[in-house]
Scaffold this motif. Structure first.
Motif, mmCIF file in Angstrom:
data_model
loop_
_atom_site.group_PDB
_atom_site.id
_atom_site.type_symbol
_atom_site.label_atom_id
_atom_site.label_comp_id
_atom_site.label_asym_id
_atom_site.label_seq_id
_atom_site.Cartn_x
_atom_site.Cartn_y
_atom_site.Cartn_z
ATOM 1 N N SER A 221 0.787 -1.235 0.000
ATOM 2 C CA SER A 221 0.000 0.000 0.000
ATOM 3 C C SER A 221 0.822 1.291 0.000
ATOM 4 N N PHE B 215 3.974 3.937 -1.232
ATOM 5 C CA PHE B 215 4.860 4.300 -2.331
ATOM 6 C C PHE B 215 6.312 3.973 -1.982
ATOM 7 N N THR C 210 0.208 2.104 -15.133
ATOM 8 C CA THR C 210 0.489 1.855 -13.712
ATOM 9 C C THR C 210 0.687 3.161 -12.960
ATOM 10 N N MET D 137 -1.911 4.107 -9.839
ATOM 11 C CA MET D 137 -1.481 4.181 -8.444
ATOM 12 C C MET D 137 -1.857 5.512 -7.797
ATOM 13 N N ALA E 137 -7.444 3.153 -5.440
ATOM 14 C CA ALA E 137 -6.354 2.178 -5.528
ATOM 15 C C ALA E 137 -5.362 2.324 -4.377
ATOM 16 N N ARG F 278 -1.640 0.679 -3.978
ATOM 17 C CA ARG F 278 -0.865 1.568 -4.841
ATOM 18 C C ARG F 278 0.625 1.207 -4.857
ATOM 19 N N GLY F 279 1.126 0.706 -3.724
ATOM 20 C CA GLY F 279 2.523 0.282 -3.687
ATOM 21 C C GLY F 279 2.769 -0.908 -4.602
ATOM 22 N N ILE G 245 1.041 -1.654 -7.265
ATOM 23 C CA ILE G 245 0.952 -1.170 -8.647
ATOM 24 C C ILE G 245 2.267 -0.513 -9.060
ATOM 25 N N GLN G 246 2.820 0.296 -8.162
ATOM 26 C CA GLN G 246 4.093 0.948 -8.475
ATOM 27 C C GLN G 246 5.202 -0.078 -8.679
#
Length: 210
Positions: free
Chosen positions: A33, A35, A157, A161, A166, A170-171, A173-174
């Motif tokens: 989750s 970044f 992506t 994110m 999301a 989001r983490g 996805i990154q």
């Protein structure tokens, strides 16, 4: 093993070490989750040490691009696109000196604002770079399509994110975006010496890449 292959291997391993190892060091970091930038959040444990690894990875990435350049089959605007990829090592170096606030919000301190602008600028440069590589006359249609698909995946992506819904993933996805992009570049770099060695004398770099 060639210098280029050693660099490609180092880029892949150091990326994994600084993201997953950095997350382990911090203890409360959530790889799914949060970044990547939150590893170096101002005032948090291990932030400076992890930031130093970001700089190290950025320098390795720049070195990889520099060493690979003479071997890479590039023509026309693809040459510009190739060097635009230097924005990715650049964003990691920049993030080490422009740490985000807790949670890496859209709005925050001056450092957070500069961090966000730097990230946006490098994302745009990377996307344009990949699209220009998709216009490379020195490679096959298959290779052009692969670069175009990578550009679309990368852009998708990045946008996903940032979607509020999301946030819980989001983490992840990154990590998918970064892992796919950096992994693809490392694989291409790894294959360049072999492609160059297999090429008959008198055949140009561009013609030698199917």
């Amino acid at each position: 093993m060639s210098t280029l292959r050693l660099l490609a291997l180092a880029v892949a391993l150091v990326y994994a070490a600084m993201v997953y190892g950095g997350g382990w060091l911090k203890g409360d970091y959530d790889l799914v989750s949060q970044f990547t930038s939150e590893l170096t959040t101002s005032g948090t444990p291990w932030a400076r040490a992890i930031a130093a690894s970001h700089v190290a990875w950025g320098m390795l990435g720049l070195a990889l691009l520099w060493v690979a350049a003479p071997m890479a089959p590039l023509a026309g605007v693809a040459r510009v696109g190739y060097w635009l990829l230097a924005s990715e090592p650049g964003v990691w170096i920049g993030s080490a000196f422009l740490p985000c606030d807790p949670g890496c919000p859209v709005e925050g301190s001056l450092t957070q604002a500069l961090h966000n602008w730097w990230a946006a600028a490098t994302f745009l440069a990377t996307t344009v770079g990949l699209l220009l590589l998709a216009c490379n006359r020195a490679v096959s249609r298959t290779a052009k399509s692969a670069w175009a698909l990578l550009a679309v995946f990368w852009a998708t992506t990045f946008v996903l994110m940032l979607v509020p819904h999301a946030a819980p993933v989001r983490g992840l996805i990154q990590r998918l975006g970064e892992g796919t992009l950096y992994g693809s570049l490392c694989v291409v770099a790894w294959r360049l010496p072999a492609a160059r060695g297999d090429r008959p004398r008198g055949v140009s770099a561009g013609a030698g890449m199917a």
